[in-house]
Design an enzyme around this catalytic site. Structure first.
Site, PDB file in Angstrom:
ATOM      1  N   LEU A  84       0.807  -1.228   0.000  1.00 25.06           N
ATOM      2  CA  LEU A  84       0.000   0.000   0.000  1.00 25.06           C
ATOM      3  C   LEU A  84       0.838   1.276   0.000  1.00 25.06           C
ATOM      4  O   LEU A  84       0.299   2.357  -0.223  1.00 25.06           O
ATOM      5  CB  LEU A  84      -0.932   0.046   1.220  1.00 25.06           C
ATOM      6  CG  LEU A  84      -2.019  -1.014   1.278  1.00 25.06           C
ATOM      7  CD1 LEU A  84      -1.651  -2.108   2.264  1.00 25.06           C
ATOM      8  CD2 LEU A  84      -3.364  -0.431   1.636  1.00 25.06           C
ATOM      9  N   ALA A  85       2.134   1.170   0.278  1.00 26.52           N
ATOM     10  CA  ALA A  85       2.951   2.392   0.367  1.00 26.52           C
ATOM     11  C   ALA A  85       2.901   3.139  -0.956  1.00 26.52           C
ATOM     12  O   ALA A  85       3.114   2.553  -2.020  1.00 26.52           O
ATOM     13  CB  ALA A  85       4.400   2.040   0.706  1.00 26.52           C
ATOM     14  N   SER A  88      -0.024   9.496  -2.383  1.00 27.03           N
ATOM     15  CA  SER A  88      -1.427   9.210  -2.721  1.00 27.03           C
ATOM     16  C   SER A  88      -2.272  10.428  -3.065  1.00 27.03           C
ATOM     17  O   SER A  88      -3.445  10.272  -3.401  1.00 27.03           O
ATOM     18  CB  SER A  88      -2.083   8.477  -1.543  1.00 27.03           C
ATOM     19  OG  SER A  88      -2.218   9.365  -0.444  1.00 27.03           O
ATOM     20  N   THR A 103       8.516   6.826  -5.423  1.00 26.22           N
ATOM     21  CA  THR A 103       7.911   5.816  -4.534  1.00 26.22           C
ATOM     22  C   THR A 103       6.986   4.867  -5.308  1.00 26.22           C
ATOM     23  O   THR A 103       7.068   3.640  -5.158  1.00 26.22           O
ATOM     24  CB  THR A 103       7.132   6.510  -3.396  1.00 26.22           C
ATOM     25  OG1 THR A 103       8.092   7.048  -2.488  1.00 26.22           O
ATOM     26  CG2 THR A 103       6.223   5.542  -2.656  1.00 26.22           C
ATOM     27  N   THR A 137      -5.662   1.862  -7.593  1.00 28.89           N
ATOM     28  CA  THR A 137      -6.775   2.812  -7.599  1.00 28.89           C
ATOM     29  C   THR A 137      -7.585   2.720  -8.890  1.00 28.89           C
ATOM     30  O   THR A 137      -7.057   2.322  -9.936  1.00 28.89           O
ATOM     31  CB  THR A 137      -6.212   4.243  -7.457  1.00 28.89           C
ATOM     32  OG1 THR A 137      -7.248   5.187  -7.695  1.00 28.89           O
ATOM     33  CG2 THR A 137      -5.108   4.514  -8.467  1.00 28.89           C
ATOM     34  N   ASP A 138      -8.847   3.160  -8.822  1.00 34.43           N
ATOM     35  CA  ASP A 138      -9.665   3.217 -10.042  1.00 34.43           C
ATOM     36  C   ASP A 138      -9.218   4.356 -10.958  1.00 34.43           C
ATOM     37  O   ASP A 138      -9.626   4.413 -12.118  1.00 34.43           O
ATOM     38  CB  ASP A 138     -11.161   3.356  -9.701  1.00 34.43           C
ATOM     39  CG  ASP A 138     -11.493   4.607  -8.892  1.00 34.43           C
ATOM     40  OD1 ASP A 138     -10.573   5.349  -8.499  1.00 34.43           O
ATOM     41  OD2 ASP A 138     -12.704   4.842  -8.656  1.00 34.43           O
ATOM     42  N   GLU A 139      -8.379   5.264 -10.446  1.00 32.50           N
ATOM     43  CA  GLU A 139      -7.966   6.407 -11.272  1.00 32.50           C
ATOM     44  C   GLU A 139      -7.114   5.984 -12.464  1.00 32.50           C
ATOM     45  O   GLU A 139      -6.940   6.760 -13.405  1.00 32.50           O
ATOM     46  CB  GLU A 139      -7.223   7.449 -10.422  1.00 32.50           C
ATOM     47  CG  GLU A 139      -8.083   7.966  -9.288  1.00 32.50           C
ATOM     48  CD  GLU A 139      -7.576   9.241  -8.634  1.00 32.50           C
ATOM     49  OE1 GLU A 139      -6.721   9.922  -9.219  1.00 32.50           O
ATOM     50  OE2 GLU A 139      -8.058   9.542  -7.539  1.00 32.50           O
ATOM     51  N   TYR A 162      -0.228  11.350 -10.510  1.00 29.75           N
ATOM     52  CA  TYR A 162      -0.505  10.286  -9.526  1.00 29.75           C
ATOM     53  C   TYR A 162      -1.028   9.026 -10.218  1.00 29.75           C
ATOM     54  O   TYR A 162      -0.492   7.932 -10.036  1.00 29.75           O
ATOM     55  CB  TYR A 162      -1.532  10.775  -8.484  1.00 29.75           C
ATOM     56  CG  TYR A 162      -2.158   9.646  -7.693  1.00 29.75           C
ATOM     57  CD1 TYR A 162      -1.409   8.917  -6.770  1.00 29.75           C
ATOM     58  CD2 TYR A 162      -3.502   9.282  -7.882  1.00 29.75           C
ATOM     59  CE1 TYR A 162      -1.976   7.866  -6.053  1.00 29.75           C
ATOM     60  CE2 TYR A 162      -4.069   8.239  -7.164  1.00 29.75           C
ATOM     61  CZ  TYR A 162      -3.306   7.526  -6.250  1.00 29.75           C
ATOM     62  OH  TYR A 162      -3.859   6.486  -5.551  1.00 29.75           O
ATOM     63  N   LYS A 166       0.584   5.235 -10.600  1.00 28.33           N
ATOM     64  CA  LYS A 166      -0.071   4.009 -10.112  1.00 28.33           C
ATOM     65  C   LYS A 166      -0.284   3.029 -11.280  1.00 28.33           C
ATOM     66  O   LYS A 166      -0.114   1.812 -11.122  1.00 28.33           O
ATOM     67  CB  LYS A 166      -1.419   4.334  -9.450  1.00 28.33           C
ATOM     68  CG  LYS A 166      -1.329   5.068  -8.131  1.00 28.33           C
ATOM     69  CD  LYS A 166      -0.621   4.288  -7.032  1.00 28.33           C
ATOM     70  CE  LYS A 166      -1.403   3.090  -6.523  1.00 28.33           C
ATOM     71  NZ  LYS A 166      -0.731   2.449  -5.357  1.00 28.33           N
ATOM     72  N   ASN A 191     -12.668   5.848  -4.271  1.00 27.20           N
ATOM     73  CA  ASN A 191     -12.311   6.752  -3.164  1.00 27.20           C
ATOM     74  C   ASN A 191     -12.718   6.188  -1.810  1.00 27.20           C
ATOM     75  O   ASN A 191     -13.883   5.875  -1.591  1.00 27.20           O
ATOM     76  CB  ASN A 191     -13.031   8.092  -3.329  1.00 27.20           C
ATOM     77  CG  ASN A 191     -12.425   8.940  -4.404  1.00 27.20           C
ATOM     78  OD1 ASN A 191     -12.374   8.541  -5.560  1.00 27.20           O
ATOM     79  ND2 ASN A 191     -11.956  10.115  -4.041  1.00 27.20           N
ATOM     80  N   TYR A 219     -13.586  22.719  -5.739  1.00 27.51           N
ATOM     81  CA  TYR A 219     -12.900  22.926  -7.019  1.00 27.51           C
ATOM     82  C   TYR A 219     -13.943  23.012  -8.144  1.00 27.51           C
ATOM     83  O   TYR A 219     -14.859  22.166  -8.235  1.00 27.51           O
ATOM     84  CB  TYR A 219     -11.972  21.758  -7.349  1.00 27.51           C
ATOM     85  CG  TYR A 219     -10.826  21.509  -6.373  1.00 27.51           C
ATOM     86  CD1 TYR A 219     -10.491  22.424  -5.374  1.00 27.51           C
ATOM     87  CD2 TYR A 219     -10.068  20.345  -6.477  1.00 27.51           C
ATOM     88  CE1 TYR A 219      -9.438  22.177  -4.500  1.00 27.51           C
ATOM     89  CE2 TYR A 219      -9.010  20.093  -5.613  1.00 27.51           C
ATOM     90  CZ  TYR A 219      -8.701  21.018  -4.619  1.00 27.51           C
ATOM     91  OH  TYR A 219      -7.669  20.761  -3.764  1.00 27.51           O
TER      92      TYR A 219
END
Ligand code: NAD
Ligand code: TDX
Length: 357
Positions: A84-85, A88, A103, A137-139, A162, A166, A191, A219
């Protein structure tokens, strides 16, 4: 996994990693080794409820440090790795992508190589049972229009530094499986929210700003959509995939909880109006600020595969999870003070002065 195993968790002092470790120590017989560099986002206070357990060990190690990571494998002889590191936070990746490349990409590569060397040296049941679980992530799938969901077959189209970092890490994990046979599983989650969430992210930032009478920075128009999952539901899903996920497979994890950012902020304000009426109406603090560059419009996960194959379903609704979360922040001043001093404050001052906060 019934008999005691040793799980090596990277990033265990972070938001989701600490939830995973608290569950392992409280609800299973397993031993956990937490590898964490303790960046601004890592906080050992989040592990206070379990850190005195004889089944918990902490190693302050950077996952990019190959020698140290190899030492941890040698000394602790893990049965599984849950990785998980990461760096983020999307906004930080826009103002300073270098740490994300280091990282999320170099760190994942370093960890994969250490895991492969270690796994090659195992034999028998220990080798056959070994797992490398990559948490993503889903991103990585990019942004959706008004319709449709991300499935495990959706093509990768990452948009931010980011999500690109990932996505790179997901590809490395996939390649280490196909090329070297490393036994991996990957999960891509939507999320998360819940207790111990660092207050740079939307939900904890809004709760704490509203409590302190500060502006609630929205935003753009606030119409971007995220799909929210309570962190303990995610941690349970991760344990399920680690235990029973098919090797080489990807599982999407989500809560079927799509909300616009405005809906989220209004829901937080309504709960606070009830729990802290002296600040009501908290919604008066809503402040529209310039949009995030490249802001993804909508994320929504189809969580059908993990439900069908592994029987996992979220237990919290958005309403129950959000109320628990607000209550937790109101009751945990010490934790909040611990993470909102020092480096974080400096970063906020440097990066948000131009965002009309
Ligand atoms: P977080 O930022 O709260 O925690 C990250 C942890 O990693 C921190 O404890 C930090 O000290 C540690 N870390 C960072 N760089 C390190 C390094 N080089 N070596 C060792 N440790 C290092 O993150 P999170 O929200 O808990 O996310 C955990 C994982 O889940 C990440 O991989 C993230 O991409 C993924 N994820 C997060 C979400 C979410 O909504 N938060 C959703 C889907 C996936
Ligand atoms: O002050 C804010 N105002 C605002 O409108 C912040 C911090 C965010 N937002 C918006 C941007 C997003 O549309 O709220 C939404 C959520 O923002 P974040 O909490 O920063 O999360 P997001 O960018 O969606 O990414 C998160 O989910 C996926 C995590 O940070 C990632 O680690 C995870 O992979």
């Amino acid at each position: 996994m019934r008999r005691m195993k040793t799980i090596l968790v990277t990033g265990g002092a972070g938001f989701i990693g600490s939830a995973v470790i608290r569950q392992f120590i409280n609800d299973t017989p397993h031993r956990v080794v937490n590898i964490d560099k303790l960046t601004y986002a890592g906080n050992l206070q989040s592990l206070a409820p379990v850190s005195t357990s004889p089944r918990y060990a902490f190693e302050k190690v950077d996952i990019c440090d190959a020698a140290e990571v190899a030492r941890v494998f040698r000394e602790h002889q893990p049965d599984a790795v849950m990785h998980l590191a990461a760096e983020s936070h999307v906004d930080r990746s826009i103002t300073g992508p270098a740490a994300f490349i280091q990282t999320n990409i170099v760190g994942t590569y370093t960890l994969l190589e250490a895991a492969r060397q270690y796994w090659n040296g195992l034999d028998g049941d220990k080798k056959a049972g070994f797992r490398f679980h990559h948490i993503s992530t889903d991103e990585v799938y990019g942004s959706l229009g008004d319709d449709g969901f991300f499935t495990e077959e959706t093509a990768y189209e990452p948009n931010s530094p980011y999500s690109a970092s990932k996505a790179s890490s997901d590809h490395l994990v996939r390649a280490w499986h196909h090329t070297y046979g490393l036994p991996v599983v990957t999960t891509n989650c939507s999320n998360n929210y819940g207790p111990y969430h660092f207050p740079e992210k939307l939900i904890p930032l809004m709760i704490l700003n509203a409590c302190n009478g500060k502006p609630l920075p929205i935003y753009g128009k606030g119409d971007n959509i995220r799909d929210w999952l309570y962190v303990d539901d995610h941690a349970r899903a991760l344990r399920t995939v680690l235990e029973r996920g098919r090797l080489g497979e990807t599982y999407n994890i989500g809560g079927w909880n799509e909300k616009t950012n405005l809906e989220v902020v209004d829901a937080i304000c309504a709960i606070l109006d009830e729990l802290r009426p002296q600040g009501a109406p908290h919604a008066r603090l809503k402040t529209y600020v310039p949009d995030r560059p490249g802001h993804d419009k909508r994320y929504a996960i189809d969580a059908g595969k993990i439900e069908r194959e592994l029987g996992w379903k979220p237990l919290e609704t958005f309403e129950t999870g959000l109320r628990k979360t607000v209550e937790w922040y109101l009751a945990n001043d010490d934790w909040v003070r611990g993470v909102t001093s020092g480096e974080y404050q400096n970063w906020v001052e440097q990066n948000y002065t131009n965002r009309s906060l």
